[in-house]
Design a protein around this motif. Structure first.
Motif, PDB file in Angstrom:
ATOM      1  N   LEU A  67       0.835  -1.205   0.000  1.00  0.00           N
ATOM      2  CA  LEU A  67       0.000   0.000   0.000  1.00  0.00           C
ATOM      3  C   LEU A  67       0.871   1.256   0.000  1.00  0.00           C
ATOM      4  CD1 LEU A  67      -2.800  -1.039   2.531  1.00  0.00           C
ATOM      5  CD2 LEU A  67      -3.056  -0.709   0.059  1.00  0.00           C
ATOM      6  N   ASN A  68       1.935   1.247   0.770  1.00  0.00           N
ATOM      7  CA  ASN A  68       2.819   2.411   0.813  1.00  0.00           C
ATOM      8  C   ASN A  68       3.586   2.605  -0.487  1.00  0.00           C
ATOM      9  OD1 ASN A  68       2.755   4.071   3.273  1.00  0.00           O
ATOM     10  ND2 ASN A  68       2.919   2.061   4.241  1.00  0.00           N
ATOM     11  N   ILE A  69       3.961   1.528  -1.155  1.00  0.00           N
ATOM     12  CA  ILE A  69       4.613   1.651  -2.468  1.00  0.00           C
ATOM     13  C   ILE A  69       3.647   2.315  -3.444  1.00  0.00           C
ATOM     14  CG2 ILE A  69       5.424   0.338  -4.479  1.00  0.00           C
ATOM     15  CD1 ILE A  69       6.679  -1.659  -2.428  1.00  0.00           C
ATOM     16  N   GLY A  70       2.387   1.884  -3.427  1.00  0.00           N
ATOM     17  CA  GLY A  70       1.376   2.494  -4.289  1.00  0.00           C
ATOM     18  C   GLY A  70       1.184   3.964  -3.990  1.00  0.00           C
ATOM     19  N   LYS A  71       1.150   4.314  -2.726  1.00  0.00           N
ATOM     20  CA  LYS A  71       1.005   5.716  -2.322  1.00  0.00           C
ATOM     21  C   LYS A  71       2.210   6.525  -2.780  1.00  0.00           C
ATOM     22  CE  LYS A  71       2.409   7.229   1.477  1.00  0.00           C
ATOM     23  NZ  LYS A  71       2.930   7.927   2.582  1.00  0.00           N
ATOM     24  N   ASN A  72       3.397   6.020  -2.538  1.00  0.00           N
ATOM     25  CA  ASN A  72       4.608   6.752  -2.878  1.00  0.00           C
ATOM     26  C   ASN A  72       4.779   6.932  -4.378  1.00  0.00           C
ATOM     27  OD1 ASN A  72       5.231   7.019  -0.179  1.00  0.00           O
ATOM     28  ND2 ASN A  72       6.547   5.216  -0.137  1.00  0.00           N
ATOM     29  N   ASN A  74       2.340   7.367  -6.458  1.00  0.00           N
ATOM     30  CA  ASN A  74       1.384   8.389  -6.882  1.00  0.00           C
ATOM     31  C   ASN A  74       1.757   9.786  -6.435  1.00  0.00           C
ATOM     32  OD1 ASN A  74      -0.287   6.737  -8.339  1.00  0.00           O
ATOM     33  ND2 ASN A  74      -1.631   6.292  -6.631  1.00  0.00           N
ATOM     34  N   ASP A  75       2.439   9.913  -5.283  1.00  0.00           N
ATOM     35  CA  ASP A  75       2.752  11.270  -4.829  1.00  0.00           C
ATOM     36  C   ASP A  75       4.171  11.710  -5.189  1.00  0.00           C
ATOM     37  OD1 ASP A  75       4.443  10.152  -2.919  1.00  0.00           O
ATOM     38  OD2 ASP A  75       3.093  10.516  -1.242  1.00  0.00           O
ATOM     39  N   GLY A  76       4.891  10.860  -5.930  1.00  0.00           N
ATOM     40  CA  GLY A  76       6.193  11.254  -6.441  1.00  0.00           C
ATOM     41  C   GLY A  76       7.334  11.159  -5.448  1.00  0.00           C
ATOM     42  N   THR A  77       7.130  10.571  -4.267  1.00  0.00           N
ATOM     43  CA  THR A  77       8.219  10.492  -3.290  1.00  0.00           C
ATOM     44  C   THR A  77       9.137   9.314  -3.536  1.00  0.00           C
ATOM     45  OG1 THR A  77       6.845   9.277  -1.728  1.00  0.00           O
ATOM     46  CG2 THR A  77       6.911  11.678  -1.491  1.00  0.00           C
ATOM     47  N   GLU A  78       8.754   8.387  -4.389  1.00  0.00           N
ATOM     48  CA  GLU A  78       9.625   7.260  -4.755  1.00  0.00           C
ATOM     49  C   GLU A  78      10.108   7.501  -6.170  1.00  0.00           C
ATOM     50  OE1 GLU A  78      10.048   3.565  -3.704  1.00  0.00           O
ATOM     51  OE2 GLU A  78       9.855   4.357  -1.706  1.00  0.00           O
ATOM     52  N   GLY A  79      11.392   7.323  -6.407  1.00  0.00           N
ATOM     53  CA  GLY A  79      11.940   7.504  -7.734  1.00  0.00           C
ATOM     54  C   GLY A  79      11.891   6.249  -8.577  1.00  0.00           C
ATOM     55  N   ASN A  80      11.219   5.223  -8.118  1.00  0.00           N
ATOM     56  CA  ASN A  80      11.174   3.939  -8.814  1.00  0.00           C
ATOM     57  C   ASN A  80      10.234   3.986 -10.010  1.00  0.00           C
ATOM     58  OD1 ASN A  80      12.781   3.056  -6.715  1.00  0.00           O
ATOM     59  ND2 ASN A  80      11.086   2.129  -5.604  1.00  0.00           N
ATOM     60  N   PHE A 139      -0.177  17.686   0.594  1.00  0.00           N
ATOM     61  CA  PHE A 139      -0.068  16.289   0.195  1.00  0.00           C
ATOM     62  C   PHE A 139      -1.449  15.665   0.089  1.00  0.00           C
ATOM     63  CE2 PHE A 139       4.246  16.805   1.910  1.00  0.00           C
ATOM     64  CZ  PHE A 139       4.960  16.333   0.815  1.00  0.00           C
ATOM     65  N   LYS A 140      -1.545  14.699  -0.811  1.00  0.00           N
ATOM     66  CA  LYS A 140      -2.794  13.990  -0.999  1.00  0.00           C
ATOM     67  C   LYS A 140      -3.026  13.059   0.182  1.00  0.00           C
ATOM     68  CE  LYS A 140      -2.129  14.202  -5.922  1.00  0.00           C
ATOM     69  NZ  LYS A 140      -1.676  13.507  -7.100  1.00  0.00           N
ATOM     70  N   ASP A 141      -4.280  12.807   0.454  1.00  0.00           N
ATOM     71  CA  ASP A 141      -4.642  11.840   1.487  1.00  0.00           C
ATOM     72  C   ASP A 141      -4.936  10.512   0.794  1.00  0.00           C
ATOM     73  OD1 ASP A 141      -4.507  13.542   3.714  1.00  0.00           O
ATOM     74  OD2 ASP A 141      -6.495  14.343   3.280  1.00  0.00           O
TER      75      ASP A 141
END
Length: 186
Positions: A67-72, A74-80, A139-141
């Motif tokens: 779930l956190n990978i999906g969130k990240n 979408n909000d651009g905090t993961e560079g993957n 930030f998005k919820d």
């Protein structure tokens, strides 16, 4: 010769019924009694939050990471690179019950049918800015919704307006993480 446990008897009867092979000598009422009792025993055993968490900890943690990978993503905090937005895990019906108990979800009225599925959805919502929260970071919820065979399950970790836990079909991801941390220390 050893007698079958309630769980074993329920499993055998469920498989036979799913294949239209349940003997005529077993009535639908008897089938419902056995499977309902077996479900009740599983829920009673796993209702204790610590036992449910210990039984389901690795699977539960994996789901929360996903779930956190999906969130990240979408909000651009993961560079993957973008990963799949659909993840499917195969599990036994008793594992579904274990997850429902570990995530503090409402108990269905009967044992999950053969071929049941637990759907865990992650929703993205734009923040609502008001005079009271103008300093929000923008930030998005993210919200999580659980359903069993298409029927939404309320989470007993859902927050009310004052932040107290109540049953709720949609639960903020951050709140879910905080509840897991508070209850299980993980």
């Amino acid at each position: 010769e050893r007698a079958l446990t309630w769980s074993q008897l329920s499993e055998i009867m469920t498989c036979l019924k799913a294949r239209d092979m349940l003997p005529e000598s077993i009535s639908l009422e008897e089938y419902e009694t056995v499977t309902s009792h077996s479900a009740w025993k599983w829920f009673e055993n796993l209702r204790h939050s610590r036992l449910a968490f210990l039984a389901m900890k690795p699977f539960m943690n994996f789901i929360m990471e996903t779930l956190n990978i999906g969130k990240n993503q979408n909000d651009g905090t993961e560079g993957n690179e973008k990963e799949s937005i659909l993840h499917i895990y195969s599990a036994h019906d008793s594992s579904l019950i274990g997850l429902m108990c570990a995530f503090r979800l409402q108990q269905p009225s009967k044992w999950p049918e053969y071929g049941s599925y637990l759907k865990i959805e992650l929703f993205e919502a734009e923040p609502v800015l008001t005079i009271d929260n103008l300093s929000q970071d923008g930030f998005k919820d993210y919200f999580v919704r659980f359903s069993l065979n298409g029927s939404v399950l309320n989470s007993h970790w859902g927050p009310d307006k004052e932040g107290h836990s109540v049953s709720n079909g949609m639960i903020p991801l951050r709140h879910l993480e905080n509840c897991i941390e508070r209850e299980h220390g993980e």
